[in-house]
Structure formats: structure tokens, C-alpha cells
Design a protein around this motif. Structure first.
Motif, PDB file in Angstrom:
ATOM      1  N   THR A 158       1.016  -0.955   0.057  1.00  0.00           N
ATOM      2  CA  THR A 158       0.041  -0.113  -0.333  1.00  0.00           C
ATOM      3  C   THR A 158       1.105   1.218  -0.399  1.00  0.00           C
ATOM      4  OG1 THR A 158       0.111   0.576   2.317  1.00  0.00           O
ATOM      5  CG2 THR A 158      -1.957  -1.164   1.395  1.00  0.00           C
ATOM      6  N   LEU A 159       2.024   1.050   0.045  1.00  0.00           N
ATOM      7  CA  LEU A 159       2.848   2.412  -0.434  1.00  0.00           C
ATOM      8  C   LEU A 159       2.948   2.977  -1.285  1.00  0.00           C
ATOM      9  CD1 LEU A 159       5.738   0.586   1.356  1.00  0.00           C
ATOM     10  CD2 LEU A 159       4.763   2.039   2.658  1.00  0.00           C
ATOM     11  N   ASN A 160       2.972   1.804  -2.745  1.00  0.00           N
ATOM     12  CA  ASN A 160       2.889   3.100  -3.930  1.00  0.00           C
ATOM     13  C   ASN A 160       3.932   3.017  -4.396  1.00  0.00           C
ATOM     14  OD1 ASN A 160       1.191   3.471  -5.978  1.00  0.00           O
ATOM     15  ND2 ASN A 160       1.639   5.879  -6.035  1.00  0.00           N
ATOM     16  N   HIS A 161       5.128   2.390  -3.803  1.00  0.00           N
ATOM     17  CA  HIS A 161       6.250   1.899  -4.404  1.00  0.00           C
ATOM     18  C   HIS A 161       6.534   1.546  -5.788  1.00  0.00           C
ATOM     19  CE1 HIS A 161       8.287   2.447  -0.241  1.00  0.00           C
ATOM     20  NE2 HIS A 161       7.566   3.393  -0.097  1.00  0.00           N
ATOM     21  N   ASN A 162       7.531   1.786  -6.660  1.00  0.00           N
ATOM     22  CA  ASN A 162       7.648   1.575  -7.651  1.00  0.00           C
ATOM     23  C   ASN A 162       8.121   0.099  -8.097  1.00  0.00           C
ATOM     24  OD1 ASN A 162       6.528   3.611  -9.283  1.00  0.00           O
ATOM     25  ND2 ASN A 162       8.581   5.212  -8.585  1.00  0.00           N
ATOM     26  N   VAL A 163       9.468   0.000  -6.649  1.00  0.00           N
ATOM     27  CA  VAL A 163      10.002  -0.940  -6.848  1.00  0.00           C
ATOM     28  C   VAL A 163       9.303  -2.139  -6.209  1.00  0.00           C
ATOM     29  CG1 VAL A 163      13.103  -1.552  -7.045  1.00  0.00           C
ATOM     30  CG2 VAL A 163      11.988   0.257  -7.472  1.00  0.00           C
ATOM     31  N   MET A 164       9.808  -4.166  -6.219  1.00  0.00           N
ATOM     32  CA  MET A 164       9.119  -4.570  -5.592  1.00  0.00           C
ATOM     33  C   MET A 164      10.078  -5.513  -5.578  1.00  0.00           C
ATOM     34  SD  MET A 164       5.247  -4.842  -6.211  1.00  0.00           S
ATOM     35  CE  MET A 164       4.941  -6.293  -4.088  1.00  0.00           C
ATOM     36  N   TYR A 165      10.861  -6.689  -4.609  1.00  0.00           N
ATOM     37  CA  TYR A 165      11.604  -7.673  -4.590  1.00  0.00           C
ATOM     38  C   TYR A 165      11.102  -8.885  -4.141  1.00  0.00           C
ATOM     39  CZ  TYR A 165      14.090  -2.447  -4.790  1.00  0.00           C
ATOM     40  OH  TYR A 165      14.352  -1.704  -4.538  1.00  0.00           O
TER      41      TYR A 165
END
Lengths: 114, 113
Positions: A26-33
Motif C-alpha cells: 500500500t506504499l505505492n512504491h515503484n520497485v518490488m523485490y
């Protein structure tokens, strides 16, 4: 609270039976790992998405695949789990790529392979 | 081949004393170092970081020291509190490697009251 959610927290699968682990943010971050952490070992990066751009680590086995259908969700698919794939799988996010971007981790999914 | 090593799997300290967690690295290209803290059943959370242009960074009770010539960093917690009991991971990255964080195996800190 903004957060990284992983489902399920515990997953049991049979040797060779495909399994999918889920991560949402829910952070609206561009990168996911996606990281793999075996017992008493260091977390090891498998791959990451920068937006829709998939980046595989050189030594990640072909057995591991990932999908990111939208900004919020990312899936880890293990096509034919072996006993050696039993581990904790950690999902993390960061606002952007680059050394100084803090990574936020989910609680992990513990995978058992029977 | 481990590039980031935390040679002490565990550390026990009394409340109020100093905790010192150590980390060694082998890759001289690493230029950014982080410590993460992990409680049981939770994911690691960022604690403190240091860039290779500094030799010390302080945040409240937590201080990280970097010795580039020795390829060594340490995390000092003063004073230690029972709530500090957790697994501490050291991590490092090199700008040329992009986003990859290389983690150590972690050190379990137990602070007794």
C-alpha cells in the motif's frame, strides 16, 4: 498504516507441485523485490521489478518466475518446487531504485516442501 | 562465497550495557552499508545506514562505525534495552550493482533485564 503484506504466511506444497506466493503493498512504491532466505542463511535477492520492468539475478534458477500485474501486487511462482526450495520468502518494496532507497519488507512466507 | 559476514550468530548483553554487533565485508566496491532489525514473525526493518564517505553515523542509541581499510563495520547500541532483542542483519551494496543488497546471515541479540 502503509505496509507490505504477504500471503499466505505459511505454505506447504508437495515436491514438484507448482506454488504461488503473493505480495501486496500500500506504499505505492515503484520497485518490488523477492528474496529467498534459507535456514540460518542470509536473505538472497531472486529478482525485482522496477514498475513493469523485470530484473532477474544471474544465479536465480529458471524454476522461479514472477509476475507483477499492477503496482500493488507481485507474485512469486515456483514451477516445480524441490526440497531445496524450502525457505522463507521475503517480499520488499522501495520507492525507487538506487543505493540509497530504503527497502521495506513484508513478514515473509515460509514455504515447506514435502 | 559470502561477501558480507557476520561471524557471531548470537550475542547476549545485560540491560543498560553496550551491545556491539560486527560485520565484515570482502567487496571493496561496496559503498553503502545498512543494518536491519528483525523481530520474530515480522519482516526486517531498516535501522541505520552509513555511506562509505563517512566513518560514523549516529541515530539516538544506535551508532554505526565504518572502517574501510579493515572492511569492517559495527553497530553499537547504548544503552541496550530488552526491546532490542532481535536478529540484526548487516547489508551492503555497490552503486554499480544497482539495487542489489547483499545481506549477512544475521546476529541474534538477546538483552536480559
Amino acid at each position: 498504516d502503509a505496509m507490505v503484506i504477504q500471503n499466505p504466511r505459511y505454505q506447504v506444497t508437495q515436491f514438484g507441485k507448482p506454488v504461488t506466493l503473493s505480495c501486496s503493498q500500500t506504499l505505492n512504491h515503484n520497485v518490488m523485490y523477492w528474496y529467498q532466505q534459507k535456514s540460518s542463511q542470509a536473505p538472497k535477492l531472486l529478482f525485482h521489478y522496477y514498475d513493469k520492468d523485470f530484473n532477474n539475478e544471474a544465479d536465480t534458477p529458471d524454476n522461479f518466475q514472477s509476475r507483477r500485474p499492477n503496482t500493488s501486487f507481485c507474485f512469486l511462482d515456483i514451477r516445480s518446487p524441490g526440497l531445496g526450495d524450502a525457505a522463507m520468502y521475503l517480499c520488499a518494496t522501495s520507492l525507487d531504485r538506487g543505493t540509497y532507497n530504503e527497502q521495506f519488507f513484508g513478514p515473509g512466507t515460509r514455504l515447506t516442501v514435502l | 562465497d559470502q561477501q558480507v559476514k557476520q561471524n557471531s550468530p548470537s550475542l547476549s548483553v545485560q540491560e543498560g550495557r553496550i551491545s556491539i554487533l560486527n560485520c565484515d565485508y570482502t567487496n571493496s566496491m561496496f559503498d553503502y552499508f545498512l543494518w536491519y532489525k528483525k523481530y520474530p514473525a515480522e519482516g526486517p526493518t531498516f535501522l541505520i545506514s552509513i555511506s562509505s564517505i563517512k566513518d560514523k553515523n549516529e541515530d539516538g542509541r544506535f551508532t554505526v562505525f565504518l572502517n574501510k581499510s579493515a572492511k569492517h563495520l559495527s553497530l553499537h547500541i547504548v544503552p541496550s534495552q530488552p526491546g532490542d532483542s532481535a536478529v540484526y542483519f548487516c547489508a551492503a551494496s555497490a552503486r554499480q550493482a544497482g539495487t542489489a543488497l547483499i545481506f549477512g546471515k544475521g546476529t541474534t541479540l538477546s538483552v536480559s533485564s
